[in-house]
Design an enzyme around this catalytic site. Sequence first.
Site, PDB file in Angstrom:
ATOM      1  N   ASP A 259     -63.009  10.443   6.603  1.00  0.00           N
ATOM      2  CA  ASP A 259     -61.744  10.796   7.231  1.00  0.00           C
ATOM      3  C   ASP A 259     -61.955  11.499   8.575  1.00  0.00           C
ATOM      4  O   ASP A 259     -62.831  12.368   8.687  1.00  0.00           O
ATOM      5  CB  ASP A 259     -61.001  11.732   6.264  1.00  0.00           C
ATOM      6  CG  ASP A 259     -59.660  12.159   6.788  1.00  0.00           C
ATOM      7  OD1 ASP A 259     -58.807  11.286   6.980  1.00  0.00           O
ATOM      8  OD2 ASP A 259     -59.461  13.366   7.019  1.00  0.00           O
ATOM      9  N   GLU A 301     -62.931   6.258   9.480  1.00  0.00           N
ATOM     10  CA  GLU A 301     -61.546   6.310   9.961  1.00  0.00           C
ATOM     11  C   GLU A 301     -61.585   6.762  11.413  1.00  0.00           C
ATOM     12  O   GLU A 301     -61.664   7.948  11.721  1.00  0.00           O
ATOM     13  CB  GLU A 301     -60.703   7.289   9.139  1.00  0.00           C
ATOM     14  CG  GLU A 301     -59.224   7.110   9.452  1.00  0.00           C
ATOM     15  CD  GLU A 301     -58.447   8.396   9.710  1.00  0.00           C
ATOM     16  OE1 GLU A 301     -57.253   8.300  10.020  1.00  0.00           O
ATOM     17  OE2 GLU A 301     -59.013   9.494   9.624  1.00  0.00           O
TER      18      GLU A 301
HETATM   19  C1  GLC Z   1     -56.616  11.368   8.603  1.00  0.00           C
HETATM   20  C2  GLC Z   1     -55.621  10.973   7.541  1.00  0.00           C
HETATM   21  C3  GLC Z   1     -54.331  11.689   7.773  1.00  0.00           C
HETATM   22  C4  GLC Z   1     -54.583  13.187   7.775  1.00  0.00           C
HETATM   23  C5  GLC Z   1     -55.701  13.560   8.749  1.00  0.00           C
HETATM   24  C6  GLC Z   1     -56.172  14.975   8.547  1.00  0.00           C
HETATM   25  O1  GLC Z   1     -56.233  10.950   9.845  1.00  0.00           O
HETATM   26  O2  GLC Z   1     -55.452   9.588   7.526  1.00  0.00           O
HETATM   27  O3  GLC Z   1     -53.379  11.334   6.824  1.00  0.00           O
HETATM   28  O4  GLC Z   1     -53.417  13.851   8.149  1.00  0.00           O
HETATM   29  O5  GLC Z   1     -56.833  12.746   8.589  1.00  0.00           O
HETATM   30  O6  GLC Z   1     -57.054  15.060   7.466  1.00  0.00           O
END
Ligand code: GLC
Length: 613
Positions: A259, A301
């Site tokens: 993430d 991500e």
């Molecule tokens: C990522 C997740 C999102 C979250 C962020 C902070 O972007 O997809 O939903 O708010 O991380 O952890």
Amino acid sequence: MKNSDPIYTKRLERHLDELKWLYMELYNSQKHFDDLLDHMQQFYDERKSSLKKLDQVREQQPGWYRKNGMLGMMLYVDQFAENLKGVRKKLDYIKKCNVNYLHLMPLLDTVEGRSDGGYAVADFRKVQEKLGTMEDLEKLADQCHKQNISVCLDFVMNHTSEDHRWARKARAGKKEYQDRYFFFDNYSMPAMYEKTVPQVFPTTAPGNFTYLPELQQFVMTSFYPYQWDLNYRNPVVFNEMMYNFLYLVNRGIDVLRIDAVPYIWKQVGTNCRNLPQVHTIVRMMRMIGEIVCPGIVLLGEVVMEPDKVAPYFGTVEKPECHMLYNVTTMATTWHTVATGDVRLLKRQMEIIRDLPSDYTFLNYLRCHDDIGWGLDYPLLESWGMLQVPHKKYLNDYFTGRWQDSVSRGELYNEDIITGDARFCGTTASMCGVEKAGFEQDEEGIDKAVQLDVMLHAYMLFLSGIPMLYSGDEIGQVNDYSYKNDPNKAADSRYIHRGKFQWMLVDNIDKPETVQGKLFKRLSRLETIRAKEPVFDASAGFWTLETWDDAVLGLARENEEGKLIGLFNFSQEPRTAWIDEKDGQYEDLMTGETMYASGVQLAGHGFCWLKAKK
Ligand code: GLC
């Protein structure tokens, strides 16, 4: 401590020099490096034999996760089936959706009301009580493996919740734990950071720092104030987080979604995004995985502008992530829906075509997050679409303010100063299902479903792994009930995170319903994709000139065959002025034989044409 297991030793030897080199470059501490090696060995020793076997099988087939039959679905455990045991009972439905890769949204311990949808983790080794236990997670993973379903879990590594054990100790004034975060005695350093660091949530969580009055100190919080950024300059943070990563994969997780990875290294004077040290850390994670648990896949991500995304694949010799989200393609797709002009999407497809075919993208239409309009503005501007008014147009279009729009949804984090905003809504609502359903407009529903199916057909045609967002297969629309929950009301992303409507599943066999019109057509596309070897990730992929700016033409080819995909982004019937002179084709949806020449398409129509041998 030396491991005598020859398999482990061989894997370690393969990476040891590079791992040590990178580690020392970043941390210069033999003591911490030795500690890392000891723990890696322990996690390997503890790894279940069934997982070790899977590792060996997958080492022999490194492309196991790229097969054409791969189809993902992401879902919230509680919204879908109350808890982990509930999900286990619903695996038949998952199979019925042709899904064999299940992304369980964040399920680790978090504090209600300060959880950011589970992305503020209070304990990396404990499941949220309402969802079950670690044992339930292991059982679910086992059950999934028996049914050939891979399991994906988030690894939220940029920050912990302020309720994490470390954060509590830091708040109690313990220097050792404060050093795992970014603590400042006064605002002078934070002020320097703020000069160059953009804001993630400008409206719902402005600023990158939070003042802690009881300590009279500031802590860095790039996301929400209760998500404290971890300091990866501290080797203890890196090591401990690697142990958490290995602990989780040892529960049977196949795909780890890392993430917000671009944010993990901070440097004053920079934008604190995508810094070189981030790549060093991801590369080390990749090697640690290849030594301890080579069957797992890292999914990055990286929601960033296009040129920042591909570097997270690393190089062929030194790979980093196995998979990345195809975020630019997703945003460009919705831009194309709103404009009916495929030129930018075609350009985006060409960029992807030119990347090495080992790069695996995760393709999707919608996910749990908002859509940020990260488009190629220099190119759009050369066609007269200026960034600020164009973003406004897209937001007006999808919120349904634009007169011809059938979409419904809400803005997200509208920045009052810059006027910038992102967008939230489900696929079905964006395609018009919500509006037409509300107005009981039968024709409108058919049109909305047509657009929805066409978008899925296009998404499934792309190279990489398609990922469905749970509820999309039954045309689930926006859920406005989040507004009544004080813990969610301020965050419009909850509009597309509603409860899964099991009632609607009962309609799948009723042709007059949205579900009856949608589910089977999607299912058919998915089955064709799984069956046709030309969908293999390694197949050649290119764009076709259709001589109509509303029609996207794509082609795939390998030794098994050739396939053409035509997608009409206009509501009106159009013709794809292609002229493929290699004989007859079969329309895989209708079975009709035809030539791939001057192909007519209904409004928002599409076809998948397979060359006859
Ligand atoms: C990522 C997740 C999102 C979250 C962020 C902070 O972007 O997809 O939903 O708010 O991380 O952890």
